[in-house]
Design an enzyme around this catalytic site. Structure first.
Site, PDB file in Angstrom:
ATOM      1  CB  THR A 174      -0.908  -0.020   1.257  1.00  0.00           C
ATOM      2  OG1 THR A 174      -1.735  -1.184   1.198  1.00  0.00           O
ATOM      3  CG2 THR A 174      -1.793   1.217   1.330  1.00  0.00           C
TER       4      THR A 174
ATOM      5  CB  SER B 178       2.620   7.112  -3.544  1.00  0.00           C
ATOM      6  OG  SER B 178       3.737   7.390  -2.710  1.00  0.00           O
TER       7      SER B 178
ATOM      8  CG  ASP C 133       5.449   5.451   6.791  1.00  0.00           C
ATOM      9  OD1 ASP C 133       5.027   6.035   5.771  1.00  0.00           O
ATOM     10  OD2 ASP C 133       4.771   4.639   7.423  1.00  0.00           O
TER      11      ASP C 133
ATOM     12  CE  LYS D 130       4.867  -1.907   5.369  1.00  0.00           C
ATOM     13  NZ  LYS D 130       4.599  -0.889   4.312  1.00  0.00           N
TER      14      LYS D 130
ATOM     15  N   GLY E  21       2.092   4.636   7.510  1.00  0.00           N
ATOM     16  CA  GLY E  21       1.674   5.985   7.106  1.00  0.00           C
ATOM     17  C   GLY E  21       0.315   5.971   6.420  1.00  0.00           C
ATOM     18  N   GLY E  22       0.020   4.820   5.759  1.00  0.00           N
ATOM     19  CA  GLY E  22      -1.269   4.691   5.095  1.00  0.00           C
ATOM     20  C   GLY E  22      -2.294   3.954   5.936  1.00  0.00           C
TER      21      GLY E  22
ATOM     22  CD  GLU F 190       1.156  -1.603   4.515  1.00  0.00           C
ATOM     23  OE1 GLU F 190       1.591  -1.249   5.637  1.00  0.00           O
ATOM     24  OE2 GLU F 190       1.165  -0.864   3.530  1.00  0.00           O
TER      25      GLU F 190
HETATM   26  O1  DER Z   1       1.458   2.568   5.041  1.00  0.00           O
HETATM   27  C1  DER Z   1       2.549   2.114   4.680  1.00  0.00           C
HETATM   28  O2  DER Z   1       3.290   1.421   5.398  1.00  0.00           O
HETATM   29  C2  DER Z   1       2.984   2.444   3.302  1.00  0.00           C
HETATM   30  O3  DER Z   1       3.933   1.568   2.869  1.00  0.00           O
HETATM   31  C3  DER Z   1       3.346   3.868   3.243  1.00  0.00           C
HETATM   32  O4  DER Z   1       3.552   4.465   4.470  1.00  0.00           O
HETATM   33  C4  DER Z   1       4.484   4.259   2.351  1.00  0.00           C
HETATM   34  O5  DER Z   1       3.865   5.214   1.582  1.00  0.00           O
HETATM   35  P1  DER Z   1       4.544   5.949   0.356  1.00  0.00           P
HETATM   36  O6  DER Z   1       5.174   4.883  -0.497  1.00  0.00           O
HETATM   37  O7  DER Z   1       3.379   6.623  -0.304  1.00  0.00           O
HETATM   38  O8  DER Z   1       5.541   6.892   0.941  1.00  0.00           O
END
Ligand code: DER
Length: 240
Positions: free
Chosen positions: A28, A30, A91, A111, A113-114, A120
């Site tokens: 998950t 970008s 992150d 990890k 951030g999403g 995950e």
């Molecule tokens: O949520 C997560 O662990 C994702 O991998 C994320 O935090 C990384 O997001 P990004 O590739 O948009 O920086």
């Protein structure tokens, strides 16, 4: 964060490691999205894979890219296929001054951030190989970002108190385009917990896992096999 071109190089580098017949954990965020889009191109060209999404978002993207998907129970279990490799972002990635062979700093990630880190971690841990995709802005000698902690909604104040006991500072993650807190795909809340520099990620991970009401935390210690870092000029692949 890093530039999109560097994220794309990282994602496409990891996607290149996928071979015909693989079951692939679809991360998950970008950066992982670039890997999923490249896998979509390869599926168009005849690659035969099955994806295992790690979130509503990554499933949506896999469907958009016409990547056939498996539910987790179809992929993981005694008589299931297994997951050959997982591709996921991070992150923060500890590069560790002692080098990758140090169990403390090698292969330690933050990890979440999403807010997808519960599923995950299930997928990334179940995979035979876990490839992290990142840009240089994610690398740091030591982990020092806040650690996302998914909590049962009813347990949010009890967990917050336990985090403070562990010398952390918890903040309930507010939503951007919704009143109130972020609610995860699993119907839970997220506390972002600041601990400053984390010298012993494995020990902190164990402490967080023991707190009643914690569903999952964003410390991924000793799970990653490779880190694909997109740079200005190309890609660097580090053994985690
Ligand atoms: O949520 C997560 O662990 C994702 O991998 C994320 O935090 C990384 O997001 P990004 O590739 O948009 O920086």
């Amino acid at each position: 964060g890093g530039s999109d071109a560097m994220k794309r190089r990282a994602g496409e580098s990891a996607a290149a490691a996928v071979t015909d017949g693989d079951v692939v954990g679809l991360g998950t965020g970008s950066t992982a999205a670039h890997a999923i889009r490249r896998l979509g191109d390869r599926v168009d060209a005849g690659l035969d894979i099955r994806g295992v999404p790690t979130s509503f978002a990554s499933r949506e993207l896999a469907v958009e890219e016409a990547i056939p998907c498996l539910d987790l129970p179809e992929a993981v279990g005694p008589d299931a296929r297994g997951i050959d490799l997982a591709i996921d972002g991070a992150d923060q990635v500890a590069t560790g001054s002692e080098g990758a062979d140090n169990p403390v700093s090698g292969g330690a990630l933050i990890k979440g951030g999403g807010a997808a880190h519960a599923r995950e971690k299930l997928v990334d841990a179940a995979a035979d190989r876990f490839l992290v995709v990142a840009d240089p802005s994610k690398e740091s000698p030591r982990l020092d970002r806040s650690v996302p902690v998914e909590v049962l909604p009813a347990g949010r104040t009890a967990v917050a108190a336990a985090i403070r006991e562990a010398d952390g500072e918890p903040t309930l993650r507010r939503a951007e385009r919704k009143d109130g807190p972020v609610v995860t795909d699993n119907g839970n809340l997220v506390l972002d917990c600041a601990f400053g520099a984390i010298d012993a990620p494995a020990a902190l991970a164990a402490t967080l896992s023991e707190i009643p009401g914690v569903v999952e935390h964003g410390l991924f210690v000793g799970l990653a096999d490779e880190v694909h870092v997109g740079t200005e000029s190309g890609v660097r692949i580090d053994e985690a």
